[in-house]
Enzyme design. Structure first.
Site, PDB file in Angstrom:
ATOM      1  N   ARG A 108       7.108 -78.167 -67.557  1.00 22.85           N
ATOM      2  CA  ARG A 108       7.282 -78.291 -69.007  1.00 22.85           C
ATOM      3  C   ARG A 108       7.045 -79.751 -69.346  1.00 22.85           C
ATOM      4  O   ARG A 108       7.782 -80.632 -68.887  1.00 22.85           O
ATOM      5  CB  ARG A 108       8.679 -77.870 -69.457  1.00 22.85           C
ATOM      6  N   HIS A 137      13.634 -82.323 -70.419  1.00 26.27           N
ATOM      7  CA  HIS A 137      15.069 -82.620 -70.305  1.00 26.27           C
ATOM      8  C   HIS A 137      15.506 -82.924 -68.877  1.00 26.27           C
ATOM      9  O   HIS A 137      16.681 -83.185 -68.639  1.00 26.27           O
ATOM     10  CB  HIS A 137      15.895 -81.455 -70.863  1.00 26.27           C
TER      11      HIS A 137
HETATM   12  C1  3PY Z   1      15.824 -74.343 -75.595  1.00 27.79           C
HETATM   13  O1  3PY Z   1      16.657 -73.449 -75.435  1.00 27.79           O
HETATM   14  O2  3PY Z   1      15.651 -74.954 -76.651  1.00 27.79           O
HETATM   15  C2  3PY Z   1      15.000 -74.732 -74.461  1.00 27.79           C
HETATM   16  O3  3PY Z   1      14.126 -75.546 -74.622  1.00 27.79           O
HETATM   17  C3  3PY Z   1      15.293 -74.108 -73.137  1.00 27.79           C
HETATM   18  O4  3PY Z   1      14.818 -74.839 -72.102  1.00 27.79           O
HETATM   19 MG    MG Z   2      14.167 -76.562 -76.448  1.00 28.93          MG
END
Ligand code: 3PY
Ligand code: MG
Length: 258
Positions: A71, A46
């Site tokens: 990530r 993200h």
């Molecule tokens: C979520 O809360 O879905 C996440 O991936 C947090 O980064």
């Molecule tokens: Mg998530």
């Protein structure tokens, strides 16, 4: 090889914190690394950058004391390999919903004969040292994100996958998958019960547990539950909150915004 201090501290039973980088700035990445976190995760899922940007951000995190993790945005050997070659000392993979996906994740992070990571350690050698390739398998931390109803169902099996270090809770996607609103970890007993179960079962299975905590109260609650690693918000949330607070302190009205 450079010690993975995050692993060392987790194995000692210490609780650790992990910053979360979503902005496309090497300077902010370096600042976060010096800000007091034990690790900083470069969020390719993200965050507002792509794979090339993520490698540069890993370099910037690595310039400070925090352990660099990433990530990935998808369970893909090539992407995971590139992040590891870029110096990530930990991989957090979203949306691990089955034993097979967890096995593929672990394999992508380990060199043969344990896994299928392709040889070409590149920057890993600079960050880790000349024996990086020989020691990478036992150094890199592998985290499977648990963030769906399917993952909850498969949790016992996922936790049994050889070579998995820990699970990382994504409370927002978990809530959505359970039919609730994204922020339900803050309020909904249903999502909170699911999170409680993930922590209990994972710890009983001898795996580390980490979690993303959008609000301070959620971070406190996760720590009470016994998580080993907590991410108390991401860089952009924290920046925005600090700006709003400062504007209020100097008495400038702020419009409401998401
Ligand atoms: C979520 O809360 O879905 C996440 O991936 C947090 O980064
Ligand atoms: Mg998530």
């Amino acid at each position: 090889v450079r010690d993975n201090e995050l692993r060392t501290r987790l194995e000692r039973g210490e609780r650790v914190t992990c910053g979360w980088l979503s902005s496309d700035s090497r300077y902010i990445a370096e600042v976060l690394s010096h800000a007091g976190y034990d690790a900083v995760t470069v969020d390719l899922q993200h965050g507002m950058f792509g794979l090339d940007g993520a490698v540069q951000l890993l370099q910037a995190v690595g310039a400070g004391p925090a352990m660099p993790m990433a990530r990935c945005h998808t369970l893909d050997r090539a992407v995971i390999g590139k992040l590891l070659d870029g110096g990530a000392y930990g991989i957090i993979c979203p949306e691990i919903d089955s034993i097979e996906e967890c096995e593929a994740l672990v394999a992508a992070c380990r060199y043969p004969p344990v896994g299928v990571r392709s040889f070409g350690p590149a920057r890993g050698l600079l960050y880790g040292g000349p024996d990086y390739a020989a020691r990478a398998n036992e150094t890199i931390l592998v985290w499977a994100m648990i963030e769906s109803a399917a993952a909850l169902e498969a949790l016992d099996g996922i936790l049994g996958v050889d070579g998995l270090d820990g699970v990382y809770i994504g409370p927002n996607d978990l809530a959505l998958s359970l039919g609730e609103a994204g922020g339900a970890a803050e309020s909904s007993p249903h999502t909170r019960a699911a999170i409680e179960r993930i922590v209990t079962v994972s710890k009983a299975a001898g795996r580390f547990v980490g979690g993303f905590a959008p609000a301070v109260a959620t971070a406190h609650w996760m720590i009470e539950l016994g998580v080993d690693l907590v991410t108390p918000g991401n860089d952009v949330q924290l920046l925005k909150q600090a700006v709003r607070q400062r504007l209020q302190e100097v008495d400038v009205p702020t419009p409401s915004s998401p």
